[in-house]
Motif scaffolding. Structure first.
Motif, PDB file in Angstrom:
ATOM      1  N   ASP A  25      17.521  73.594 -32.945  1.00 57.20           N
ATOM      2  CA  ASP A  25      17.528  74.303 -31.664  1.00 57.20           C
ATOM      3  C   ASP A  25      18.869  74.975 -31.373  1.00 57.20           C
ATOM      4  OD1 ASP A  25      14.856  73.487 -30.322  1.00 57.20           O
ATOM      5  OD2 ASP A  25      15.642  71.616 -31.121  1.00 57.20           O
ATOM      6  N   ALA A  26      19.965  74.356 -31.830  1.00 62.40           N
ATOM      7  CA  ALA A  26      21.298  74.898 -31.517  1.00 62.40           C
ATOM      8  C   ALA A  26      22.313  74.390 -32.535  1.00 62.40           C
ATOM      9  CB  ALA A  26      21.706  74.485 -30.105  1.00 62.40           C
ATOM     10  N   ASP A  27      23.512  74.958 -32.462  1.00 64.70           N
ATOM     11  CA  ASP A  27      24.637  74.466 -33.259  1.00 64.70           C
ATOM     12  C   ASP A  27      25.377  73.370 -32.504  1.00 64.70           C
ATOM     13  OD1 ASP A  27      24.271  76.397 -35.353  1.00 64.70           O
ATOM     14  OD2 ASP A  27      25.202  77.895 -34.044  1.00 64.70           O
ATOM     15  N   VAL A  28      25.536  73.590 -31.194  1.00 63.91           N
ATOM     16  CA  VAL A  28      26.312  72.678 -30.356  1.00 63.91           C
ATOM     17  C   VAL A  28      25.565  72.418 -29.059  1.00 63.91           C
ATOM     18  CG1 VAL A  28      28.482  72.328 -29.106  1.00 63.91           C
ATOM     19  CG2 VAL A  28      28.499  73.514 -31.317  1.00 63.91           C
ATOM     20  N   ILE A  29      25.454  71.155 -28.682  1.00 62.43           N
ATOM     21  CA  ILE A  29      24.897  70.772 -27.388  1.00 62.43           C
ATOM     22  C   ILE A  29      26.019  70.151 -26.559  1.00 62.43           C
ATOM     23  CG2 ILE A  29      23.301  69.239 -26.167  1.00 62.43           C
ATOM     24  CD1 ILE A  29      21.445  69.434 -28.615  1.00 62.43           C
ATOM     25  N   VAL A  30      26.211  70.660 -25.347  1.00 59.84           N
ATOM     26  CA  VAL A  30      27.223  70.118 -24.437  1.00 59.84           C
ATOM     27  C   VAL A  30      26.499  69.414 -23.290  1.00 59.84           C
ATOM     28  CG1 VAL A  30      29.200  70.623 -22.956  1.00 59.84           C
ATOM     29  CG2 VAL A  30      28.785  72.020 -25.004  1.00 59.84           C
ATOM     30  N   ILE A  31      26.852  68.156 -23.059  1.00 58.86           N
ATOM     31  CA  ILE A  31      26.238  67.389 -21.967  1.00 58.86           C
ATOM     32  C   ILE A  31      27.212  67.342 -20.801  1.00 58.86           C
ATOM     33  CG2 ILE A  31      25.162  65.211 -21.300  1.00 58.86           C
ATOM     34  CD1 ILE A  31      24.862  64.564 -24.281  1.00 58.86           C
ATOM     35  N   LYS A  40      32.055  81.281 -27.974  1.00 55.42           N
ATOM     36  CA  LYS A  40      33.004  82.336 -28.363  1.00 55.42           C
ATOM     37  C   LYS A  40      33.418  82.210 -29.826  1.00 55.42           C
ATOM     38  CE  LYS A  40      35.164  83.939 -24.107  1.00 55.42           C
ATOM     39  NZ  LYS A  40      36.440  84.183 -23.397  1.00 55.42           N
ATOM     40  N   HIS A  41      33.325  81.006 -30.357  1.00 56.39           N
ATOM     41  CA  HIS A  41      33.662  80.794 -31.772  1.00 56.39           C
ATOM     42  C   HIS A  41      32.428  80.863 -32.664  1.00 56.39           C
ATOM     43  CE1 HIS A  41      37.472  79.244 -30.011  1.00 56.39           C
ATOM     44  NE2 HIS A  41      37.977  79.766 -31.111  1.00 56.39           N
ATOM     45  N   GLY A  42      31.346  81.402 -32.115  1.00 57.01           N
ATOM     46  CA  GLY A  42      30.189  81.719 -32.944  1.00 57.01           C
ATOM     47  C   GLY A  42      29.039  80.747 -32.940  1.00 57.01           C
ATOM     48  N   ALA A  43      29.103  79.701 -32.131  1.00 61.51           N
ATOM     49  CA  ALA A  43      28.042  78.694 -32.139  1.00 61.51           C
ATOM     50  C   ALA A  43      26.923  79.045 -31.150  1.00 61.51           C
ATOM     51  CB  ALA A  43      28.612  77.327 -31.796  1.00 61.51           C
ATOM     52  N   LYS A  44      25.703  78.844 -31.595  1.00 61.36           N
ATOM     53  CA  LYS A  44      24.554  78.893 -30.688  1.00 61.36           C
ATOM     54  C   LYS A  44      24.604  77.598 -29.873  1.00 61.36           C
ATOM     55  CE  LYS A  44      19.493  79.049 -30.682  1.00 61.36           C
ATOM     56  NZ  LYS A  44      18.277  78.923 -31.543  1.00 61.36           N
ATOM     57  N   THR A  45      24.747  77.743 -28.562  1.00 61.48           N
ATOM     58  CA  THR A  45      25.129  76.600 -27.726  1.00 61.48           C
ATOM     59  C   THR A  45      24.103  76.305 -26.642  1.00 61.48           C
ATOM     60  OG1 THR A  45      27.457  77.167 -28.108  1.00 61.48           O
ATOM     61  CG2 THR A  45      26.991  75.685 -26.266  1.00 61.48           C
TER      62      THR A  45
END
Length: 423
Positions: free
Chosen positions: A2-8, A23-28
């Motif tokens: 679903d994503a590169d990075v998940i932020v909780i 900004k560094h290219g990750a689908k977040t």
């Protein structure tokens, strides 16, 4: 995937982590359990948002007494000046106030939250609000993603925990991050209230004699119970309240007070109302005023020495009647009063509980975190930011600076790690 990075958590550090990752290219993906982002951020700085501090980065770290040195590597990648540049580039102009504190010129926290939110909307960040994370998925010490309260699974190789501490639980800071961390094998050091108002049972407090009185640029000290020597001193503003003391000086002393209260029923404080001069200099000043204005009452002759309300209070403490002519005071009475100006002592017995304090002390053990990246040493792809870490600073823009810095660094490095999975 679903994503590169998940932020909780879409607070200060979480929003910056999501922005940095994207900004560094990750689908977040950014997940927030409140209906709106930045709920606690709106309350900071009395609703004006003290967004950072205009000091040298080295000095910023000195104002983060709770493990600030851990942040040296992070500050080499993103610091307080970068925070200022970030907001200026978003069209948010900042202004400097006393002690280097930086605020938006609008004097509204909403300006800062809006700038972060508008940046998020311009980047490849999918936002889930009103959504709670139930569990973080990991297999063989590698992050797999998260399970939401709806039982939906979101998959990603990196998860950033930015859930805040336990202060202001009504904003969503209810300790979720500590629970996630423990389940993944992390240690949470004991939590305690810091940057907290102080409670006193002294008669003058209970009788509300000084309630609402603000004193500027005083020196407030915590005295060692065994020796009476000063354990710590802070030169800041002070506010007397109906329950005790608040304002920057009291808040900065609170962590030390809290530690002493663990083994003592009460702690003695000492207030110096004129820290820029000595007892001897104050004594000479008062003697000179006595010579020049001896026929005036004490209240009128000394009225420029201290704020009137505090002057009258100290006169009463020294058993000097305010309407006495100055010329009737003995040198001994003046000397005793001079000492009281610089050495007024009282006790405090408690700080506000952690839920009502400004900052949570303690948190995820830094021994288990890589300082260059904010990544877990125990679980690959797991990152921590902001107040959930065992890092705490003084009020004045230092905690929020640590939150932005750790958020940026975690987002950047999470993006780097996630990029490996594209090959």
């Amino acid at each position: 995937m679903d994503a590169d990075v998940i932020v909780i958590g879409a607070g200060t550090s979480g929003m910056m982590a999501a922005i940095s990752a994207a900004k560094h290219g990750a689908k977040t993906i950014l997940i927030e359990k409140n209906k709106k982002v930045g709920k606690k951020l709106l309350l900071t700085g009395g609703g004006r948002c003290n967004v950072t501090n205009n000091r040298e980065p080295e000095d910023i770290i000195k104002h983060i007494p709770g493990n600030g040195k851990f942040l040296y590597s992070a500050f080499s990648q993103f610091n307080n000046y970068d925070i200022m540049t970030f907001f200026e580039e978003q069209g948010v102009h900042l202004k400097e106030e006393d002690h280097g504190r930086m605020f938006p010129v609008t004097d509204r926290s909403k300006t800062i939250v809006n700038a972060l939110w508008e940046t998020i909307q311009q980047l490849p960040i999918q936002v889930f609000t009103g959504t709670t994370v139930k569990k973080i998925l990991a297999e063989e010490k590698n992050i797999q993603g998260v399970i939401l309260d709806t039982n939906e699974r979101l998959l990603a190789p990196c998860v950033i925990i930015s859930t805040g501490g336990k202060t202001y639980p009504q904003t969503g800071s209810t300790g979720d991050g500590y629970r996630f961390a423990k389940k993944l094998g992390h240690t949470v050091t004991p939590l305690f209230a810091t940057e907290s108002p102080l409670l006193s049972s002294e008669d003058f407090i209970q009788e509300k004699r000084l309630q609402g009185l603000a004193l500027q640029d005083v020196a407030l000290s915590v005295l060692q119970p065994a020796t009476g020597k000063k354990a710590v001193t802070h030169n800041m503003d002070l506010l007397f309240t109906h329950f005790g003391l608040s304002g920057p000086a009291a808040l900065r002393c609170s962590a030390h007070v809290q530690h002493l209260l663990d083994s003592h029923p009460q702690v003695t404080m000492e207030l110096d109302a004129l820290p820029k001069q000595t007892v001897s200099q104050t004594n000479q000043q008062l003697l000179q005023l006595q010579q020049e204005q001896g026929k005036k009452s004490v209240k009128n002759g000394w009225r420029h020495v201290l704020p009137e309300r505090y002057l009258l209070f100290l006169l009463e403490q020294a058993d000097i009647k305010e309407d006495m002519p100055l010329q009737t005071l003995s040198h001994q009475m003046i000397e005793q009063f001079s000492r009281l100006v610089h050495q007024f002592q009282f006790t405090v017995y408690k700080t506000w509980p952690i839920e009502r304090s400004f900052v949570t002390g303690g948190g995820i053990s830094l021994k288990e975190i890589t300082p260059q990246s904010m990544e877990s040493k125990l679980v690959q792809g797991l990152f921590f930011t902001g107040e959930v870490l065992d890092i705490n600073g003084y009020t004045g823009g230092f905690n929020i600076t640590a939150a932005f810095v750790t958020g940026y660094v975690a987002g950047k490095h999470a993006s780097d790690i996630a990029s490996y999975y594209h090959f």
